[in-house]
Write a protein that holds these residues in place. Structure first.
Motif, mmCIF file in Angstrom:
data_model
loop_
_atom_site.group_PDB
_atom_site.id
_atom_site.type_symbol
_atom_site.label_atom_id
_atom_site.label_comp_id
_atom_site.label_asym_id
_atom_site.label_seq_id
_atom_site.Cartn_x
_atom_site.Cartn_y
_atom_site.Cartn_z
ATOM 1 N N THR A 81 8.547 -0.187 6.754
ATOM 2 C CA THR A 81 9.207 -0.443 8.038
ATOM 3 C C THR A 81 9.155 -1.891 8.465
ATOM 4 O O THR A 81 9.919 -2.308 9.318
ATOM 5 C CB THR A 81 8.586 0.412 9.153
ATOM 6 O OG1 THR A 81 7.186 0.158 9.198
ATOM 7 C CG2 THR A 81 8.857 1.876 8.920
ATOM 8 N N GLY A 82 8.256 -2.672 7.889
ATOM 9 C CA GLY A 82 8.153 -4.058 8.311
ATOM 10 C C GLY A 82 7.662 -4.942 7.195
ATOM 11 O O GLY A 82 7.438 -4.479 6.074
ATOM 12 N N PRO A 83 7.476 -6.215 7.494
ATOM 13 C CA PRO A 83 6.996 -7.150 6.476
ATOM 14 C C PRO A 83 5.635 -6.724 5.928
ATOM 15 O O PRO A 83 4.830 -6.127 6.632
ATOM 16 C CB PRO A 83 6.877 -8.472 7.228
ATOM 17 C CG PRO A 83 7.671 -8.300 8.464
ATOM 18 C CD PRO A 83 7.678 -6.844 8.783
ATOM 19 N N SER A 84 5.408 -7.048 4.682
ATOM 20 C CA SER A 84 4.153 -6.683 4.032
ATOM 21 C C SER A 84 3.824 -7.712 2.970
ATOM 22 O O SER A 84 4.714 -8.371 2.433
ATOM 23 C CB SER A 84 4.303 -5.303 3.381
ATOM 24 O OG SER A 84 3.219 -5.047 2.529
ATOM 25 N N ARG A 85 2.550 -7.811 2.659
ATOM 26 C CA ARG A 85 2.153 -8.682 1.550
ATOM 27 C C ARG A 85 2.622 -8.123 0.214
ATOM 28 O O ARG A 85 2.765 -8.850 -0.749
ATOM 29 C CB ARG A 85 0.629 -8.835 1.535
ATOM 30 C CG ARG A 85 0.134 -9.646 2.701
ATOM 31 C CD ARG A 85 -1.339 -9.993 2.512
ATOM 32 N NE ARG A 85 -1.803 -10.670 3.698
ATOM 33 C CZ ARG A 85 -2.768 -10.228 4.473
ATOM 34 N NH1 ARG A 85 -3.408 -9.137 4.177
ATOM 35 N NH2 ARG A 85 -3.117 -10.894 5.540
ATOM 36 N N ALA A 86 2.833 -6.805 0.165
ATOM 37 C CA ALA A 86 3.335 -6.159 -1.049
ATOM 38 C C ALA A 86 4.845 -6.339 -1.060
ATOM 39 O O ALA A 86 5.577 -5.517 -0.561
ATOM 40 C CB ALA A 86 2.960 -4.686 -1.063
ATOM 41 N N ILE A 87 5.300 -7.455 -1.611
ATOM 42 C CA ILE A 87 6.719 -7.768 -1.554
ATOM 43 C C ILE A 87 7.467 -7.210 -2.753
ATOM 44 O O ILE A 87 6.884 -6.663 -3.671
ATOM 45 C CB ILE A 87 6.932 -9.309 -1.455
ATOM 46 C CG1 ILE A 87 6.305 -9.986 -2.679
ATOM 47 C CG2 ILE A 87 6.376 -9.851 -0.167
ATOM 48 C CD1 ILE A 87 6.630 -11.443 -2.803
#
Length: 181
Positions: free
Chosen positions: A169-175
């Motif tokens: 749902t949003g930005p994450s370090r797991a890109i």
């Protein structure tokens, strides 16, 4: 439903086409994604089949519906503070796939995966995919994290389960393909 109709009309009038995430990623790989908009619906609510699908079909659009194979035909018991909403049945999901909607997994039962032990995490990722593949006789490519909750362990489990991509749902370090916002 009326607002959704307006949004899809806006896409069409702006020469955009709604597609499933699988189709969008395939087009992106071919460098032909211009004008495509990925559409997703999670939780597997029955109102997708009742309200959204007819509009999508009217405009020649597709979408990805992330469903819960452990709760087919049930209701949103994971959210007792909200009004009761019915979930899709196996027959409805088959019908959606038959008309070109992509079906993805949202886990078995809508639990927060970072809080799950290894046995539950495996069931929510591996078993949900296997159940959907058996139901539809087709490969299940995508996963959507319940509540949007993920961490490195969860992303690794989704990859190990054989999914090609996952939505968050949003930005994450797991890109990348395993945390598409």
């Amino acid at each position: 439903p009326h607002r959704f109709q307006q949004q899809m009309r806006w896409l069409r009038s702006n020469r955009l086409r709604g597609v499933s995430i699988g189709e969008l990623l395939d087009a992106r790989d071919r460098r032909s994604a211009r004008g495509l908009v990925g559409l997703t619906f999670d939780d597997g609510y029955q109102d997708f089949a009742l309200y959204a699908m007819p509009v999508l079909q009217q405009y020649g659009f597709t979408a990805t519906a992330f469903v819960l194979p452990g709760r087919l035909g049930g209701h949103n018991a994971w959210d007792p503070s909200r009004s009761r909403k019915e979930l899709l049945t196996a027959e409805e999901i088959r019908g959606m796939a038959d008309v070109g909607m992509e079906i993805g997994s949202h886990g078995l039962s809508h639990v927060s995966l970072p809080d799950a032990d290894d046995v539950v995490l495996s069931a929510e990722t591996v078993n949900s995919r296997a159940m959907l593949e058996e139901l539809l006789s087709q490969r299940i490519r995508g996963f959507c994290y319940p509540y949007g909750n993920l961490d490195g362990r969860v992303v690794a489990a989704v990859r190990a389960a054989g999914y090609e991509y996952a939505c968050a749902t949003g930005p994450s370090r797991a890109i990348g393909r395993y945390a598409i916002p």
